[in-house]
Design a protein around this motif. Structure first.
Motif, PDB file in Angstrom:
ATOM      1  N   THR A 192      -3.495   3.129   6.456  1.00  0.00           N
ATOM      2  CA  THR A 192      -2.582   4.211   6.414  1.00  0.00           C
ATOM      3  C   THR A 192      -2.216   4.897   5.826  1.00  0.00           C
ATOM      4  N   LEU A 232       1.959   1.963  -3.763  1.00  0.00           N
ATOM      5  CA  LEU A 232       1.711   2.447  -4.512  1.00  0.00           C
ATOM      6  C   LEU A 232       1.376   3.981  -3.720  1.00  0.00           C
ATOM      7  N   LEU A 233       0.750   4.314  -2.889  1.00  0.00           N
ATOM      8  CA  LEU A 233       0.226   5.574  -2.917  1.00  0.00           C
ATOM      9  C   LEU A 233       1.776   6.670  -3.019  1.00  0.00           C
ATOM     10  N   HIS A 281      -5.107   7.429   4.801  1.00  0.00           N
ATOM     11  CA  HIS A 281      -5.619   6.947   3.322  1.00  0.00           C
ATOM     12  C   HIS A 281      -6.142   5.883   3.682  1.00  0.00           C
ATOM     13  N   ALA A 323      -4.668  -4.039  -1.057  1.00  0.00           N
ATOM     14  CA  ALA A 323      -3.929  -4.162   0.382  1.00  0.00           C
ATOM     15  C   ALA A 323      -5.158  -3.466   1.406  1.00  0.00           C
ATOM     16  N   GLN A 324      -5.466  -1.861   1.115  1.00  0.00           N
ATOM     17  CA  GLN A 324      -5.634  -1.967   2.282  1.00  0.00           C
ATOM     18  C   GLN A 324      -7.329  -2.817   2.784  1.00  0.00           C
ATOM     19  N   PRO A 327      -9.458   3.617   2.476  1.00  0.00           N
ATOM     20  CA  PRO A 327      -9.040   2.720   1.927  1.00  0.00           C
ATOM     21  C   PRO A 327     -10.491   3.246   0.376  1.00  0.00           C
ATOM     22  N   GLU A 328     -10.223   3.222  -0.119  1.00  0.00           N
ATOM     23  CA  GLU A 328     -11.160   3.853  -1.584  1.00  0.00           C
ATOM     24  C   GLU A 328     -12.006   4.704  -1.186  1.00  0.00           C
ATOM     25  N   ARG A 365      -3.791  -0.985 -10.717  1.00  0.00           N
ATOM     26  CA  ARG A 365      -3.259  -0.003  -9.373  1.00  0.00           C
ATOM     27  C   ARG A 365      -3.898   0.276  -8.393  1.00  0.00           C
ATOM     28  N   ALA A 366      -5.395   0.905  -9.048  1.00  0.00           N
ATOM     29  CA  ALA A 366      -6.088   0.924  -7.725  1.00  0.00           C
ATOM     30  C   ALA A 366      -6.466  -0.223  -7.044  1.00  0.00           C
ATOM     31  N   ALA A 375       1.250  -1.538   0.163  1.00  0.00           N
ATOM     32  CA  ALA A 375       0.132   0.425  -0.012  1.00  0.00           C
ATOM     33  C   ALA A 375       1.131   1.554  -0.025  1.00  0.00           C
ATOM     34  N   LEU A 422      -4.244  -1.584  -4.411  1.00  0.00           N
ATOM     35  CA  LEU A 422      -3.741  -0.712  -3.485  1.00  0.00           C
ATOM     36  C   LEU A 422      -4.670  -1.303  -2.384  1.00  0.00           C
TER      37      LEU A 422
END
Length: 237
Positions: free
Chosen positions: A212, A36-37, A187, A56-57, A189-190, A49-50, A33, A53
């Motif tokens: 995250t 990617l961030l 951060h 993972a999150q 998720p989504e 990538r989205a 995560a 991420l």
């Protein structure tokens, strides 16, 4: 019945792991995560990538056997905490200043541990009772750290914390000058990034092992000084 997703599979896998193995899995998901961030894997298509991420999150809170309360952002409380008096904040501020010379560099910031007042307040019934009222039973981990970001370029890249800081009570003691550059970013998720700007004496309580988060880098002349208490939700595996 729908097919299990990768998040479901990782959640099930975590139930079969030892505590050390589960911590390693969390570390890998956190690194994924965070990378990617931070803009790594640019060669990978944006849509992929989205998805990576989000996977993972969303997996991170699922590594705790279903005992983590449901949340959207991971924030439990934000503002002036009822668990600290003005005298408490002043005493923490003074102690953190004294302990600066004992602080040791940890990656890209400085940490001082073992200060008596910070440890005493971390174990206080005021903080404990407030957390119980918000998330249910918790255990103090005896972790009370002063954090210092007072040189140019200090900060923390996107990450999640270890289990001993599964629930983090983070309190600002100083952030100067008024024209701030460094900021704490969560951060979820989504969701859009959540930028947190604490005034001195204000606290953020959040699930630091599941969401995250990062602190962006300081610039010349900037000082950020905080105190952080770690707690564990009872039932965490």
């Amino acid at each position: 019945m729908s097919a299990p997703t990768l998040v479901d599979r990782l959640s099930h896998l975590s139930t079969e792991l030892t505590a050390a193995e589960r911590e390693n899995l969390k570390f890998l998901l956190s690194m994924a995560a965070g990378g990617l961030l931070s803009g790594h894997a640019r060669a990978v298509p944006e849509e992929l990538r989205a998805v990576a991420l989000a996977t993972a999150q969303r997996s991170l809170p699922r590594l705790h056997g279903g005992v983590r309360p449901a949340f959207e952002t991971g924030v439990v409380f934000l503002g002036r905490g009822p668990f600290f008096s003005e005298e408490d904040i002043a005493a923490l501020d003074a102690e953190s200043r004294r302990y600066r010379e004992r602080a040791e560099r940890f990656h890209d910031h400085y940490v001082a541990s073992g200060a008596p007042l910070a440890r005493e307040l971390a174990l206080s019934t005021k903080v404990h009772d407030f957390l119980v009222s918000q998330v249910g039973p918790v255990l103090p981990t005896h972790k009370a750290n002063y954090l210092y970001y007072d040189e140019p370029g200090l900060g923390i890249d996107p990450h999640v914390d270890k289990d001993e800081f599964s629930l983090n009570v983070l309190t600002m003691l100083q952030h100067s000058p008024e024209d701030r550059h460094s900021e704490l970013i969560l951060h979820p998720p989504e969701q859009d990034a959540l930028r947190v700007h604490l005034a001195p004496g204000e606290s953020l309580v959040f699930f630091a092992d599941s969401v995250t988060h990062q602190r962006t880098r300081t610039v010349a002349g900037e000082t950020v000084r905080l105190v952080s208490f770690g707690y564990r939700t009872i039932g965490s595996v």
